[in-house]
Design a protein around this motif. Sequence first.
Motif, mmCIF file in Angstrom:
data_model
loop_
_atom_site.group_PDB
_atom_site.id
_atom_site.type_symbol
_atom_site.label_atom_id
_atom_site.label_comp_id
_atom_site.label_asym_id
_atom_site.label_seq_id
_atom_site.Cartn_x
_atom_site.Cartn_y
_atom_site.Cartn_z
ATOM 1 N N UNK A 35 -3.936 3.486 -33.572
ATOM 2 C CA UNK A 35 -3.100 4.656 -33.541
ATOM 3 C C UNK A 35 -3.330 5.596 -34.633
ATOM 4 N N UNK A 36 -3.731 5.120 -35.694
ATOM 5 C CA UNK A 36 -4.169 5.998 -36.804
ATOM 6 C C UNK A 36 -5.268 6.705 -36.381
ATOM 7 N N UNK A 37 -6.234 6.053 -35.787
ATOM 8 C CA UNK A 37 -7.575 6.736 -35.265
ATOM 9 C C UNK A 37 -7.234 7.702 -34.344
ATOM 10 N N UNK A 38 -6.544 7.270 -33.375
ATOM 11 C CA UNK A 38 -6.086 8.401 -32.273
ATOM 12 C C UNK A 38 -5.553 9.734 -32.858
ATOM 13 N N UNK A 39 -4.671 9.377 -33.950
ATOM 14 C CA UNK A 39 -3.849 10.566 -34.574
ATOM 15 C C UNK A 39 -4.768 11.343 -35.275
ATOM 16 N N UNK A 40 -6.091 10.970 -35.696
ATOM 17 C CA UNK A 40 -6.992 11.872 -36.489
ATOM 18 C C UNK A 40 -7.625 12.636 -35.265
ATOM 19 N N UNK A 41 -8.174 11.892 -34.300
ATOM 20 C CA UNK A 41 -9.092 12.475 -33.089
ATOM 21 C C UNK A 41 -8.200 13.444 -32.183
ATOM 22 N N UNK A 42 -7.146 13.003 -31.785
ATOM 23 C CA UNK A 42 -6.375 13.766 -30.805
ATOM 24 C C UNK A 42 -4.772 14.122 -31.085
ATOM 25 N N UNK A 43 -4.676 14.606 -32.203
ATOM 26 C CA UNK A 43 -3.315 14.530 -32.649
ATOM 27 C C UNK A 43 -2.321 15.084 -31.810
ATOM 28 N N UNK A 44 -2.771 16.104 -30.914
ATOM 29 C CA UNK A 44 -2.144 16.826 -29.854
ATOM 30 C C UNK A 44 -1.356 16.037 -28.908
ATOM 31 N N UNK A 45 -1.861 14.957 -28.594
ATOM 32 C CA UNK A 45 -1.534 14.207 -27.530
ATOM 33 C C UNK A 45 -1.095 12.696 -28.086
ATOM 34 N N UNK A 46 -0.916 12.713 -29.442
ATOM 35 C CA UNK A 46 -0.333 11.471 -30.106
ATOM 36 C C UNK A 46 0.673 10.752 -29.520
ATOM 37 N N UNK A 47 1.731 11.294 -29.124
ATOM 38 C CA UNK A 47 2.896 11.038 -28.527
ATOM 39 C C UNK A 47 2.766 10.501 -27.242
ATOM 40 N N UNK A 48 1.911 10.916 -26.305
ATOM 41 C CA UNK A 48 1.635 10.366 -25.126
ATOM 42 C C UNK A 48 0.701 9.044 -25.289
ATOM 43 N N UNK A 49 -0.094 8.952 -26.246
ATOM 44 C CA UNK A 49 -1.042 7.861 -26.394
ATOM 45 C C UNK A 49 -0.041 6.799 -26.979
ATOM 46 N N UNK A 50 0.807 6.953 -27.758
ATOM 47 C CA UNK A 50 1.743 5.862 -28.098
ATOM 48 C C UNK A 50 2.465 5.276 -26.916
ATOM 49 N N UNK A 51 2.946 6.235 -26.105
ATOM 50 C CA UNK A 51 3.529 5.839 -24.858
ATOM 51 C C UNK A 51 2.849 4.808 -23.749
ATOM 52 N N UNK A 52 1.513 5.275 -23.685
ATOM 53 C CA UNK A 52 0.498 4.631 -23.138
ATOM 54 C C UNK A 52 0.185 3.413 -23.429
ATOM 55 N N UNK A 53 -0.098 3.279 -24.794
ATOM 56 C CA UNK A 53 -0.260 1.891 -25.658
ATOM 57 C C UNK A 53 0.931 1.078 -25.429
ATOM 58 N N UNK A 54 2.150 1.320 -25.586
ATOM 59 C CA UNK A 54 3.291 0.655 -25.272
ATOM 60 C C UNK A 54 3.281 0.208 -23.794
ATOM 61 N N UNK A 55 3.321 0.714 -22.844
ATOM 62 C CA UNK A 55 3.144 0.564 -21.576
ATOM 63 C C UNK A 55 1.930 -0.574 -21.157
ATOM 64 N N UNK A 56 0.710 -0.129 -21.721
ATOM 65 C CA UNK A 56 -0.385 -1.111 -21.680
ATOM 66 C C UNK A 56 -0.430 -2.561 -22.187
ATOM 67 N N UNK A 57 0.588 -2.352 -23.372
ATOM 68 C CA UNK A 57 0.827 -3.625 -24.017
ATOM 69 C C UNK A 57 1.870 -4.592 -23.040
#
Length: 206
Positions: A35-57
């Motif tokens: 998530x630290x890496x994705x925040x650097x690469x795609x900060x505009x969609x970080x919240x969505x990535x966190x949500x997807x990571x939670x659902x995936x886990x």
Amino acid sequence: AGLGVILGDWLGFEHHGAAVQAFAFGAALAGALVLNLTERLWPEVQEAIIGVAFILAANAALLLLAANPHGAEHLKDLLVGQILWVKADELPLLGVISAALLALTFWCRSRIGFYVLFACAVTVSVQLVGIYLVFATLIVPALATLRLRHRLGVCYLLGALGYVAGLALSAMTDLPTGPLVVCTLSVLGAALFLTSRISHGAPSPG
């Protein structure tokens, strides 16, 4: 961290043992660094990535528990927690670790260091009080105090009130403690957020 616990248990390690704790920490740290890496690469969609990571886990955990006859009960315990059944002899070590982590957060200023400490804090708490309660404790006070000064102290106070109110309601109603604490903490947080929004004035549209 929850997925790491289930993975360690699925591989046959002792539940609540050191190996399972290592799996929990490794999974939490890996997730934090990703998530630290994705925040650097795609900060505009970080919240969505966190949500997807939670659902995936969560769904990966369901797959690991599919063949376990006690999987549903195990998953419920991990999600909801058993805060009333935490053993007294577990608390001193947990208190020392928590105090050390809190002290280190004031000393460590790097983003990576923060994520490592964050992974440690989640690992030592998620098996005791459950994923939902840890998640609510992390998010609700921070969101509720967004418009306030001296936020840290208010966060601690809000968290303490939410836990006390939830425990009291659980004792009076005989309802599950973890979900009640999450609900009372969320209601108190929402009330504080709305009150602070009104007192500071809502921003004008546009």
